[in-house]
Design a protein around this motif. Structure first.
Motif, PDB file in Angstrom:
ATOM      1  N   UNK A  71       0.852  -1.183   0.000  1.00 30.34           N
ATOM      2  CA  UNK A  71       0.000   0.000   0.000  1.00 30.34           C
ATOM      3  C   UNK A  71       0.892   1.239   0.000  1.00 30.34           C
ATOM      4  N   UNK A  72       0.796   2.020  -1.075  1.00 25.16           N
ATOM      5  CA  UNK A  72       1.559   3.262  -1.189  1.00 25.16           C
ATOM      6  C   UNK A  72       0.874   4.353  -0.363  1.00 25.16           C
ATOM      7  N   UNK A  73      -0.439   4.501  -0.575  1.00 32.86           N
ATOM      8  CA  UNK A  73      -1.213   5.454   0.221  1.00 32.86           C
ATOM      9  C   UNK A  73      -2.687   5.100   0.170  1.00 32.86           C
ATOM     10  N   UNK A  74      -3.432   5.575   1.178  1.00 37.10           N
ATOM     11  CA  UNK A  74      -4.883   5.408   1.208  1.00 37.10           C
ATOM     12  C   UNK A  74      -5.476   6.552   0.399  1.00 37.10           C
ATOM     13  N   UNK A  75      -6.091   6.205  -0.700  1.00 36.08           N
ATOM     14  CA  UNK A  75      -6.642   7.201  -1.621  1.00 36.08           C
ATOM     15  C   UNK A  75      -7.971   7.746  -1.115  1.00 36.08           C
ATOM     16  N   UNK A  76      -8.774   6.874  -0.509  1.00 40.17           N
ATOM     17  CA  UNK A  76     -10.087   7.273   0.006  1.00 40.17           C
ATOM     18  C   UNK A  76     -10.473   6.318   1.121  1.00 40.17           C
TER      19      UNK A  76
ATOM     20  N   UNK B  73     -17.033   1.943   6.077  1.00 40.56           N
ATOM     21  CA  UNK B  73     -15.895   1.036   5.992  1.00 40.56           C
ATOM     22  C   UNK B  73     -15.318   0.865   4.611  1.00 40.56           C
ATOM     23  N   UNK B  74     -15.706   1.702   3.656  1.00 40.77           N
ATOM     24  CA  UNK B  74     -15.199   1.584   2.292  1.00 40.77           C
ATOM     25  C   UNK B  74     -13.833   2.254   2.183  1.00 40.77           C
ATOM     26  N   UNK B  75     -12.880   1.556   1.567  1.00 43.35           N
ATOM     27  CA  UNK B  75     -11.524   2.071   1.412  1.00 43.35           C
ATOM     28  C   UNK B  75     -11.030   1.825   0.000  1.00 43.35           C
ATOM     29  N   UNK B  76     -10.308   2.804  -0.534  1.00 44.02           N
ATOM     30  CA  UNK B  76      -9.577   2.633  -1.787  1.00 44.02           C
ATOM     31  C   UNK B  76      -8.117   2.886  -1.463  1.00 44.02           C
ATOM     32  N   UNK B  77      -7.282   1.877  -1.680  1.00 40.24           N
ATOM     33  CA  UNK B  77      -5.851   1.981  -1.401  1.00 40.24           C
ATOM     34  C   UNK B  77      -5.088   1.905  -2.717  1.00 40.24           C
ATOM     35  N   UNK B  78      -4.136   2.802  -2.908  1.00 43.58           N
ATOM     36  CA  UNK B  78      -3.279   2.762  -4.095  1.00 43.58           C
ATOM     37  C   UNK B  78      -2.039   1.955  -3.758  1.00 43.58           C
ATOM     38  N   UNK B  79      -1.788   0.918  -4.549  1.00 46.29           N
ATOM     39  CA  UNK B  79      -0.596   0.109  -4.348  1.00 46.29           C
ATOM     40  C   UNK B  79       0.601   0.776  -5.014  1.00 46.29           C
ATOM     41  N   UNK B  80       1.798   0.390  -4.611  1.00 49.25           N
ATOM     42  CA  UNK B  80       3.023   0.942  -5.196  1.00 49.25           C
ATOM     43  C   UNK B  80       3.078   0.670  -6.697  1.00 49.25           C
ATOM     44  N   UNK B  81       2.409  -0.376  -7.155  1.00 50.14           N
ATOM     45  CA  UNK B  81       2.377  -0.714  -8.585  1.00 50.14           C
ATOM     46  C   UNK B  81       1.432   0.185  -9.378  1.00 50.14           C
TER      47      UNK B  81
ATOM     48  N   UNK C  89     -10.272  -0.586   9.525  1.00 53.65           N
ATOM     49  CA  UNK C  89      -9.152   0.205   8.998  1.00 53.65           C
ATOM     50  C   UNK C  89      -7.825  -0.507   9.221  1.00 53.65           C
ATOM     51  N   UNK C  90      -7.763  -1.760   8.761  1.00 54.22           N
ATOM     52  CA  UNK C  90      -6.564  -2.576   8.943  1.00 54.22           C
ATOM     53  C   UNK C  90      -5.512  -2.341   7.868  1.00 54.22           C
ATOM     54  N   UNK C  91      -5.901  -1.782   6.718  1.00 54.04           N
ATOM     55  CA  UNK C  91      -4.914  -1.515   5.673  1.00 54.04           C
ATOM     56  C   UNK C  91      -4.042  -0.340   6.096  1.00 54.04           C
ATOM     57  N   UNK C  92      -2.727  -0.541   6.025  1.00 55.35           N
ATOM     58  CA  UNK C  92      -1.772   0.452   6.509  1.00 55.35           C
ATOM     59  C   UNK C  92      -0.793   0.793   5.395  1.00 55.35           C
ATOM     60  N   UNK C  93      -0.515   2.071   5.237  1.00 57.69           N
ATOM     61  CA  UNK C  93       0.449   2.509   4.234  1.00 57.69           C
ATOM     62  C   UNK C  93       1.820   1.907   4.529  1.00 57.69           C
ATOM     63  N   UNK C  94       2.498   1.458   3.469  1.00 60.89           N
ATOM     64  CA  UNK C  94       3.828   0.878   3.607  1.00 60.89           C
ATOM     65  C   UNK C  94       3.838  -0.612   3.881  1.00 60.89           C
TER      66      UNK C  94
ATOM     67  N   UNK D  32      -4.787 -10.460   3.382  1.00 64.80           N
ATOM     68  CA  UNK D  32      -3.970 -10.811   4.543  1.00 64.80           C
ATOM     69  C   UNK D  32      -2.643 -10.080   4.426  1.00 64.80           C
ATOM     70  N   UNK D  33      -2.107  -9.719   5.564  1.00 64.20           N
ATOM     71  CA  UNK D  33      -0.804  -9.073   5.590  1.00 64.20           C
ATOM     72  C   UNK D  33       0.224 -10.057   5.044  1.00 64.20           C
ATOM     73  N   UNK D  34       1.109  -9.587   4.182  1.00 66.27           N
ATOM     74  CA  UNK D  34       2.136 -10.428   3.584  1.00 66.27           C
ATOM     75  C   UNK D  34       3.407 -10.280   4.400  1.00 66.27           C
ATOM     76  N   UNK D  35       3.652 -11.241   5.265  1.00 62.84           N
ATOM     77  CA  UNK D  35       4.829 -11.203   6.129  1.00 62.84           C
ATOM     78  C   UNK D  35       6.075 -11.614   5.358  1.00 62.84           C
TER      79      UNK D  35
END
Length: 90
Positions: free
Chosen positions: A19-24, A30-38, A49-54, A79-82
């Motif tokens: 996750x590069x940043x939370x766009x919305x 509970x709706x979220x749009x996250x922009x990935x680094x790709x 709100x479990x999605x975290x930047x970085x 799921x978090x990618x460890x």
């Protein structure tokens, strides 16, 4: 008898990314749009709100193409990618 066209559900897809940043984020629904680094936007219901930047995640869902917002990935679960080996740990 006229022929009918049944819409087949979209095939499940999988996506990994950071996750590069939370766009919305709308905390009320509970709706979220996250922009990935790709550069891919991931849409999901994230009431806690479990999605975290970085952070890196593995997503399961479907690719969508919205007439106004364009292509994105609609995640049904994630799921978090460890880190998987010692080289991935800082």
């Amino acid at each position: 008898m006229p022929a009918t066209t049944a819409r087949r559900p979209a095939a499940a897809a999988y996506l990994m990314g950071t996750v590069d940043f939370i766009k919305y984020r709308d905390p009320e629904v509970g709706f979220t749009v996250a922009r990935l680094a790709s550069g891919i936007d991931v849409k999901c219901e994230d009431k806690e709100q479990t999605l975290v930047e970085g952070q890196s995640y593995r997503f399961a869902g479907t690719y969508t193409d919205h007439f106004k917002y364009g292509k994105s990935f609609a995640a049904d679960m994630w799921a978090q990618d460890d880190p998987s080996d010692q080289n991935a740990v800082i």
